[in-house]
Each structure stands twice: as structure tokens, then as C-alpha cells.
Design a protein around this motif. Structure first.
Motif, mmCIF file in Angstrom:
data_model
loop_
_atom_site.group_PDB
_atom_site.id
_atom_site.type_symbol
_atom_site.label_atom_id
_atom_site.label_comp_id
_atom_site.label_asym_id
_atom_site.label_seq_id
_atom_site.Cartn_x
_atom_site.Cartn_y
_atom_site.Cartn_z
ATOM 1 N N LYS A 1 0.819 -1.223 0.000
ATOM 2 C CA LYS A 1 0.000 0.000 0.000
ATOM 3 C C LYS A 1 0.849 1.269 0.000
ATOM 4 N N SER B 1 4.193 1.823 -0.581
ATOM 5 C CA SER B 1 5.091 2.027 -1.731
ATOM 6 C C SER B 1 4.300 2.370 -2.982
ATOM 7 N N ARG C 1 8.318 -7.926 4.387
ATOM 8 C CA ARG C 1 8.511 -7.219 5.654
ATOM 9 C C ARG C 1 9.839 -7.602 6.303
ATOM 10 N N GLU D 1 12.850 -5.879 5.168
ATOM 11 C CA GLU D 1 13.040 -4.496 5.627
ATOM 12 C C GLU D 1 13.703 -4.432 6.993
HETATM 13 N N1 LIG Z 1 4.831 -6.187 -5.499
HETATM 14 C C1 LIG Z 1 5.897 -6.178 -4.664
HETATM 15 N N2 LIG Z 1 6.893 -7.058 -4.849
HETATM 16 C C2 LIG Z 1 7.960 -7.091 -4.014
HETATM 17 N N3 LIG Z 1 8.139 -6.258 -2.959
HETATM 18 C C3 LIG Z 1 7.182 -5.362 -2.733
HETATM 19 C C4 LIG Z 1 6.015 -5.271 -3.561
HETATM 20 N N4 LIG Z 1 5.236 -4.277 -3.069
HETATM 21 C C5 LIG Z 1 5.880 -3.792 -1.998
HETATM 22 N N5 LIG Z 1 7.049 -4.417 -1.788
HETATM 23 C C6 LIG Z 1 8.012 -4.203 -0.683
HETATM 24 O O1 LIG Z 1 7.389 -4.772 0.464
HETATM 25 C C7 LIG Z 1 7.624 -3.967 1.603
HETATM 26 C C8 LIG Z 1 6.277 -3.578 2.242
HETATM 27 O O2 LIG Z 1 5.596 -2.703 1.347
HETATM 28 P P1 LIG Z 1 4.681 -1.522 1.867
HETATM 29 O O3 LIG Z 1 4.385 -0.654 0.702
HETATM 30 O O4 LIG Z 1 5.259 -0.881 3.087
HETATM 31 O O5 LIG Z 1 3.357 -2.355 2.296
HETATM 32 P P2 LIG Z 1 2.117 -1.933 3.202
HETATM 33 O O6 LIG Z 1 2.044 -0.434 3.186
HETATM 34 O O7 LIG Z 1 0.932 -2.583 2.542
HETATM 35 O O8 LIG Z 1 2.372 -2.500 4.555
HETATM 36 C C9 LIG Z 1 8.455 -2.760 1.122
HETATM 37 O O9 LIG Z 1 9.810 -3.055 1.419
HETATM 38 C C10 LIG Z 1 8.210 -2.732 -0.357
HETATM 39 O O10 LIG Z 1 9.312 -2.210 -1.067
#
Ligand SMILES: Nc1ncnc2c1ncn2[C@@H]1O[C@H](COP(=O)(O)OP(=O)(O)O)[C@@H](O)[C@H]1O
Ligand SMILES: Nc1ccn([C@H]2C[C@H](O)[C@@H](COP(=O)(O)OP(=O)(O)O)O2)c(=O)n1
Length: 230
Positions: free
Chosen positions: A23, A25, A165, A168
């Protein structure tokens, strides 16, 4: 329009879904690409949780949480290239991401007085965004902005979300991360007041097998189609 091309219509986009579906990103990138504002509503719930922890509020007691829900002043900066969040003037961008806050945010955000306070902030930011805004969270399409122009619900398998996650967090164990995610999703989905849920008119996008670039492209296309009146 007197001269030149017509300016794009203001658009409100709601992006919901569980943790680790992409969400934040996706929303940041889509907003930056289309010149829209961006609001991370999870950061607001984390910020109020951080304030409760810092002020020694008993988080086992919803009445104690409700009694002080109106106290902290939470300000979100909505520029997608540099989003900010402050509580009573203190920059809390880093402390709201600790494991301690993550483990407590579901309890605080389940309290109705907390939700009504934060929902009011969210609606006022959305109303003030001249070009439009991408708002991401859990209840944006269902409760906060039920008249949004476009609603997206992102999903992904628990395995994919846990792998993202733990990528990260330094030294994170994927199994423990998966269990913690599932526990938080269950709490967020089962609370009485505006639980995590897909709106009936939301477009569901399963991101398990998609790259982040593909998800961004998919959402940008959906926004452009909406703006073109399709
Ligand atoms: N389609 C994807 N494929 C691989 N990694 C992704 C994808 N979408 C997001 N990420 C990575 O996953 C992690 C969590 O994404 P994030 O946008 O924070 O998710 P949310 O806001 O839904 O919790 C980040 O490190 C992001 O770069
Ligand atoms: N609109 C929202 C956004 C977040 N929340 C709550 C529930 C979530 O577990 C926490 C933290 O949200 P956040 O989006 O920062 O969580 P992740 O980035 O997915 O780890 O806040 C909410 O109740 N309603």
C-alpha cells in the motif's frame, strides 16, 4: 478552458489492504507520478499509539485510551516525495516504526474515540487536497472516504508479505514476522469499529506474483481511466 490543454480533474483514490501488500510504496509512487497528495493513515494510528506509550497510558484499558484520544496534535505532511508526521511538534517518523509501537497499534486503533478523531483529520486533509489525494489504510474505501473516485484493495499471500517485511527489518525471522502479521491482520479485521475490509466497489489486485513496478502501473492506469471518465 481559455488556452492550452484542460487541467486534470481532482481525484480521490482509496487504497486498502493488510500489512505488506504494498500500500505505502504503491500509493507514494502513484501520487508522485500523477501530481497528487499522499496520506499514510497507518502512520497516524502509529503516531497516536506512540504518544499513548510515551505518556504511560494503560493500553489494556480502552476507557483510559478514549479519555485522552483528543489530546495529541497530529500533523501529516502529504507531499509523496517527502511525507512527514509530527506529534505535538515532534518528528516521530522513526519512533513510530519500532516493534513496540507495531505490537500495540491494533489495540489503540480499535478504540472508537481514537478512530473518530483520526478519521476527522483524514477527511479534512482529503478535502483540502487541490489536485486530489491517494489515501492508504484499512478502512478508507469503506468508512473514511466512501465516495472516493477509485477504490483499490491490495492483497498478497502471507508468505509474500512476510518475506517483504522481513527484508526491511535487520535480522528478522520470516516465520516470526509471518505469525505477527497474521495476528495483527486478525485483530484489525475483527474489531467492531471500521475493521479492515474490502469495499463492495473496490478493485482487488493480488500483488503476490507482481513486481512493485507492475502494481504501480496497474493503479496508475486505473486512475487515468477514471479521470478520462471510463
Ligand atoms: N509487489 C511487490 N513485490 C515485491 N516487494 C514489494 C512489492 N510491493 C511492496 N514491496 C516491498 O514490500 C515492503 C512492504 O511494502 P509496503 O508498501 O510498506 O506495504 P504496506 O504499506 O501494505 O504495509 C516494502 O519493502 C516494499 O518495497
Ligand atoms: N486506516 C487505518 C490504517 C491503519 N490502521 C491500524 C491497523 C494497523 O495494524 C496499524 C498500522 O498500520 P500501517 O499501515 O502502518 O501498518 P503496516 O505498514 O502495514 O505495517 O494501524 C487502522 O486501524 N486503520
Amino acid at each position: 478552458m481559455e488556452n492550452g490543454a484542460p487541467t486534470a480533474k481532482s481525484v480521490i483514490v482509496a487504497i486498502d489492504g493488510p500489512s505488506g501488500t504494498g500500500k505505502s510504496s504503491t500509493s507514494k509512487a502513484v501520487a508522485a507520478q500523477l501530481g497528487l497528495s499522499y496520506l499514510d493513515t497507518g502512520a497516524q494510528y502509529r503516531a497516536i499509539t506512540w504518544w499513548m506509550v510515551s505518556n504511560g497510558i494503560d493500553l489494556e484499558d480502552p476507557t483510559a485510551i478514549a479519555a485522552v484520544a483528543g489530546k495529541p496534535e497530529i500533523i501529516s505532511g502529504t507531499d509523496p516525495s517527502a511525507p512527514t508526521i509530527t506529534v505535538d511538534g515532534v518528528d516521530v517518523a522513526a519512533p513510530i516504526r519500532t516493534q513496540d509501537v507495531t505490537s500495540k497499534v491494533s489495540a489503540v486503533s480499535a478504540v472508537p474515540e481514537v478512530r473518530s478523531r483520526i478519521t476527522e483529520l483524514q477527511r479534512s486533509l482529503a478535502a483540502g487536497a487541490e489536485q486530489g489525494i491517494v489515501v492508504e489504510g484499512r478502512d478508507i474505501g469503506t468508512t473514511v472516504l466512501p465516495d472516493a473516485d477509485l477504490k483499490i484493495f491490495l492483497t498478497a499471500s502471507p508468505e509474500a508479505r512476510a518475506a517483504r517485511r522481513s527484508g526491511e527489518l535487520k535480522n528478522a525471522d520470516v516465520h516470526a514476522t509471518r505469525e505477527a502479521l497474521i495476528k495483527r491482520d486478525a485483530a484489525d479485521s475483527s474489531r467492531k469499529t471500521s475493521p479492515l475490509a474490502k469495499a463492495g466497489d473496490a478493485v482487488e489486485v493480488d500483488t503476490t506474483e507482481l513486481t512493485l513496478a507492475q502494481v504501480i502501473e496497474c493503479v496508475v492506469t486505473l486512475v487515468e481511466e477514471k479521470r478520462a471518465g471510463k
